[in-house]
Scaffold this motif. Structure first.
Motif, mmCIF file in Angstrom:
data_model
loop_
_atom_site.group_PDB
_atom_site.id
_atom_site.type_symbol
_atom_site.label_atom_id
_atom_site.label_comp_id
_atom_site.label_asym_id
_atom_site.label_seq_id
_atom_site.Cartn_x
_atom_site.Cartn_y
_atom_site.Cartn_z
ATOM 1 N N MET A 270 -9.215 4.589 -3.260
ATOM 2 C CA MET A 270 -9.686 3.782 -2.077
ATOM 3 C C MET A 270 -8.754 3.571 -1.226
ATOM 4 N N LEU A 271 -7.215 3.270 -1.560
ATOM 5 C CA LEU A 271 -6.355 3.139 -0.735
ATOM 6 C C LEU A 271 -5.927 4.544 0.152
ATOM 7 N N PHE B 241 -9.083 1.759 -13.429
ATOM 8 C CA PHE B 241 -9.000 0.342 -12.086
ATOM 9 C C PHE B 241 -7.634 1.164 -11.340
ATOM 10 N N ALA B 242 -6.611 1.287 -11.685
ATOM 11 C CA ALA B 242 -5.459 1.949 -10.997
ATOM 12 C C ALA B 242 -5.738 2.960 -10.149
ATOM 13 N N ARG C 248 0.907 -1.125 0.026
ATOM 14 C CA ARG C 248 0.030 0.159 -0.027
ATOM 15 C C ARG C 248 0.884 1.248 -0.075
ATOM 16 N N SER D 94 -8.656 4.283 -9.606
ATOM 17 C CA SER D 94 -9.656 4.029 -8.537
ATOM 18 C C SER D 94 -9.272 3.397 -7.318
ATOM 19 N N SER D 95 -8.304 2.526 -7.620
ATOM 20 C CA SER D 95 -7.776 1.602 -6.340
ATOM 21 C C SER D 95 -6.862 2.607 -5.468
#
Length: 90
Positions: A66-67, A59-60, A10, A62-63
């Motif tokens: 979220m992180l 996707f990247a 992360r 968005s991830s």
């Protein structure tokens, strides 16, 4: 450094990788994102967009949002979604 620890990955993604992608991936001239960058983060041809690659950026980013909770990543994801809605239809 414990590479089996999720916190390691992360931190690596949010602190080391995503800031570089956020800065260098957007394609201001042709829209969405660059499909290819060299080792110094310079765009290289071809400039044609591939919907699957734009989706990977979505996707990247968005991830990353979220992180991290950083709105700048959500804005980049939205940029890709808007491009796909406008240009990605069959």
């Amino acid at each position: 450094m414990d590479v089996l620890d999720g916190a390691f990955w992360r931190e690596h993604a949010i602190e080391d990788l995503m800031p570089l992608w956020h800065e260098n991936a957007p394609d201001e001239e042709y829209g969405a994102f660059h499909m290819a960058l060299d080792r110094e983060w310079n765009p290289i041809e071809p400039h044609e967009k591939i919907p699957a690659m734009v989706s990977r950026y979505v996707f990247a980013f968005s991830s990353a949002y979220m992180l991290s909770g950083e709105d700048r990543y959500l804005e980049q994801a939205q940029r890709g979604v808007e491009y796909l809605f406008e240009h990605g239809w069959d």
